[in-house]
Design an enzyme around this catalytic site. Structure first.
Site, PDB file in Angstrom:
ATOM      1  N   GLU A  37       2.748  -2.204   0.476  1.00 22.45           N
ATOM      2  CA  GLU A  37       2.358  -2.922  -0.793  1.00 22.45           C
ATOM      3  C   GLU A  37       1.378  -4.283  -0.480  1.00 22.45           C
ATOM      4  O   GLU A  37       0.832  -4.941  -1.491  1.00 22.45           O
ATOM      5  CB  GLU A  37       3.368  -3.132  -1.834  1.00 22.45           C
ATOM      6  CG  GLU A  37       4.485  -4.028  -1.699  1.00 22.45           C
ATOM      7  CD  GLU A  37       5.748  -3.512  -0.900  1.00 22.45           C
ATOM      8  OE1 GLU A  37       6.771  -4.118  -1.117  1.00 22.45           O
ATOM      9  OE2 GLU A  37       5.446  -2.542  -0.228  1.00 22.45           O
TER      10      GLU A  37
ATOM     11  N   HIS B  89       6.393  -2.932   4.554  1.00 20.03           N
ATOM     12  CA  HIS B  89       6.014  -3.098   3.321  1.00 20.03           C
ATOM     13  C   HIS B  89       4.497  -2.729   2.966  1.00 20.03           C
ATOM     14  O   HIS B  89       3.590  -3.487   3.178  1.00 20.03           O
ATOM     15  CB  HIS B  89       6.053  -4.579   2.606  1.00 20.03           C
ATOM     16  CG  HIS B  89       7.734  -4.867   2.472  1.00 20.03           C
ATOM     17  ND1 HIS B  89       8.213  -4.722   1.220  1.00 20.03           N
ATOM     18  CD2 HIS B  89       8.691  -5.283   3.517  1.00 20.03           C
ATOM     19  CE1 HIS B  89       9.468  -5.123   1.445  1.00 20.03           C
ATOM     20  NE2 HIS B  89       9.813  -5.516   2.620  1.00 20.03           N
TER      21      HIS B  89
ATOM     22  N   CYS C 216      11.736  -0.558   2.995  1.00 20.50           N
ATOM     23  CA  CYS C 216      12.770  -1.143   3.668  1.00 20.50           C
ATOM     24  C   CYS C 216      14.112  -1.008   3.128  1.00 20.50           C
ATOM     25  O   CYS C 216      14.415  -0.225   3.614  1.00 20.50           O
ATOM     26  CB  CYS C 216      12.080  -2.821   3.252  1.00 20.50           C
ATOM     27  SG  CYS C 216      12.860  -4.128   4.115  1.00 20.50           S
TER      28      CYS C 216
END
Length: 510
Positions: free
Chosen positions: A170, A168, A79
């Site tokens: 994660e 993202h 990002c």
């Protein structure tokens, strides 16, 4: 030598998730604030740049020397990190007319080792207002979404590979995100994945032995997971030269002091139990403000611990169960965080007593502490206990603390926890407990009118306590808890259930 990944934190709410995801691949990850100089030694295999609340075009946004890092190790920008790399290498980043937030479909546009095992169309999680309009020379697009043409890029014609992701990986909403991170670790950084509880234990014991030498360690134990696992690690390193002190401040759960002391004896730990209940209750007399409660408990604890520590004049080290979230919160990207509430620990002791700290768990998350504890053979009753606040029931009695209120809360809390265990619900929640409210309400028992206290039940689900959701306990179970408390605890005639999540609420009420 231990391999590791450095995660540069630009203030993203997801930075800890990146670290957790990397560690779940059995690769050690360390979070470093973007304001701190990076130490890239032989153990560092790669660098990940986190997201950020900043825009790269904001004059106040952080711009550390990423180009220097990229000359030394493979680098992945997520990002903000991806936008920063693109901008630093000469690309164009601007506020997008199509702000992308939430789920999106990632479409792979070029084969790459980063995409090994990834579907051609994969769900990912977006959270950005800026977007990369133009890539620098030498960079290639490797994925897009319907909204943005540059969702992922690479530059492989470089000293080390450079990658950027606008999404993202994660977060759980990126369904194949963990695999993407796994690919970066193993296909790009060539990690081996050797970081296990067993390797951590071996390395930590060796470190403790080197740090302490022939000296002795004293340690305040609480019966909680963190302090107990830390104590077992130190004990395995130096044996009987560890001296534990378990201070009963009178604010523990029903019979907890005796139960924990027995568990310590069963584990072979040298722990002295100190009943200082009357000292703490005297210090808390008339106190209503929650911060003042915590401060008085902390000060009284230090006074009692110092007095007891005099019996060990050869101890020049203090053991503590500090864990990684405590460390991360203390090195905020934007300076010291606002104090939501003071944490009860023995932070004042090292300075007052001129002790050096031994903190074997300071780089572990809570679930990792439990895995290490299992490998160490820690008593299951302690290892799987819910977190319990250092100030104990003092912050679960809203308002002034009295012996009568303590009695009421201990009994109500004991019923709640016992029934959770009996109905196999205890391990399904992260933390649970009862809170005694400072109000009395009208009730009817038989033909009598009552005017008694209200108890609130609190149960949450979480991974590490940083965020939490209220637990959806069965209605029938809550009804049984309420009925049992009201019938068996004289002085309570109403039970309510807290359905607030963190944030905006905290887990504890004070």
């Amino acid at each position: 030598m231990q391999e590791k990944i450095l995660i540069v934190d630009f203030g993203s709410q997801y930075t800890q998730l990146i670290a957790r995801s990397v560690r779940e691949c059995k690769v050690y990850a360390e979070i470093v604030p973007c304001t701190r100089q990076l130490e890239i030694d032989d153990t560092v295999k790669g660098i990940i740049l986190s997201g950020s609340p900043f825009s790269v075009n904001d004059p106040q946004s952080p711009h550390p020397p990423v180009s220097e890092w990229a000359k030394q190790r493979p680098l992945l920008g997520i990002c903000y990190g991806a936008q920063l790399v693109a901008q630093l290498w000469g690309g164009q980043v601007a506020a997008s007319q199509h702000r992308e937030y939430g789920r999106a479909e990632l479409q792979l546009t070029a084969p790459d080792p980063l995409w090994q095992g990834i579907s051609l169309h994969s769900q990912v999680w977006m959270s950005h207002a800026d977007t990369i309009l133009e890539l620098p020379h030498g960079f290639d697009i490797i994925a897009q979404t319907r909204q943005i043409p540059i969702a992922a890029y690479r530059m492989v014609n470089h000293a080390h590979p450079l990658y950027g992701l606008q999404f993202h990986p994660e977060v759980v909403h990126s369904t194949e995100g963990k695999q993407i991170l796994h690919n970066f670790l193993f296909n790009i950084c060539h990690c081996q994945g050797l970081w296990t509880p067993e390797s951590f234990i071996e390395e930590t014991i060796s470190h403790i032995q080197q740090q302490v030498g022939n000296d002795e360690v004293i340690m305040a134990l609480s019966g909680g997971v963190d302090s107990t696992v830390a104590a077992v690690l130190i004990h395995q390193a130096i044996g009987k030269r560890l001296h534990g002190i378990f201070v009963n401040h009178g604010l523990l759960r029903l019979n907890e002091f005796q139960q924990v002391m027995q568990a310590y004896r069963d584990m072979g730990l040298d722990v002295k139990g100190v009943d200082a209940s009357s000292v703490f209750l005297s210090a808390l007399q008339g106190v209503i403000d929650p911060e003042e409660k915590r401060k008085r408990i902390g000060k009284t604890f230090i006074d009692v611990f110092q007095q007891e520590a005099r019996a060990y004049p050869q101890a020049h080290f203090l053991g503590q169960g500090t864990i990684y979230p405590d460390v991360i919160e203390s090195i905020s990207v934007n300076g010291p965080s606002v104090t939501i509430k003071s944490h009860h620990n023995v932070g004042g002791l090292p300075e007052k007593m001129h002790l050096q700290l031994v903190e074997p768990l300071r780089m572990l998350f809570k679930d990792e502490v439990r895995r290490v504890g299992e490998a160490l053979g820690v008593h299951p009753d302690i290892l799987h206990r819910h977190p319990f606040p250092g100030p104990g029931l003092a912050i679960r009695i809203i308002g002034e603390i009295t012996p009568e209120k303590l009695r009421l809360l201990q009994q109500a809390d004991d019923i709640f926890i016992r029934l959770l265990r009996e109905q196999q619900l205890y391990d399904q929640v992260w933390q649970a407990g009862a809170i005694l409210l400072p109000i009395q309400t009208v009730g009817v028992m038989g033909d009598e009118r009552t005017y008694e206290y209200v108890v609130a039940l609190r149960a949450v689900t979480s991974r590490d306590g940083m965020t939490a959701d209220w637990a959806r306990l069965p209605d029938d179970f809550l009804a049984e808890v309420s009925n049992t408390i009201i019938n068996k605890v004289k002085g309570i005639n109403r039970v309510v259930y807290d359905i607030s999540s963190k944030p905006p609420a905290t887990i504890e009420w004070e």
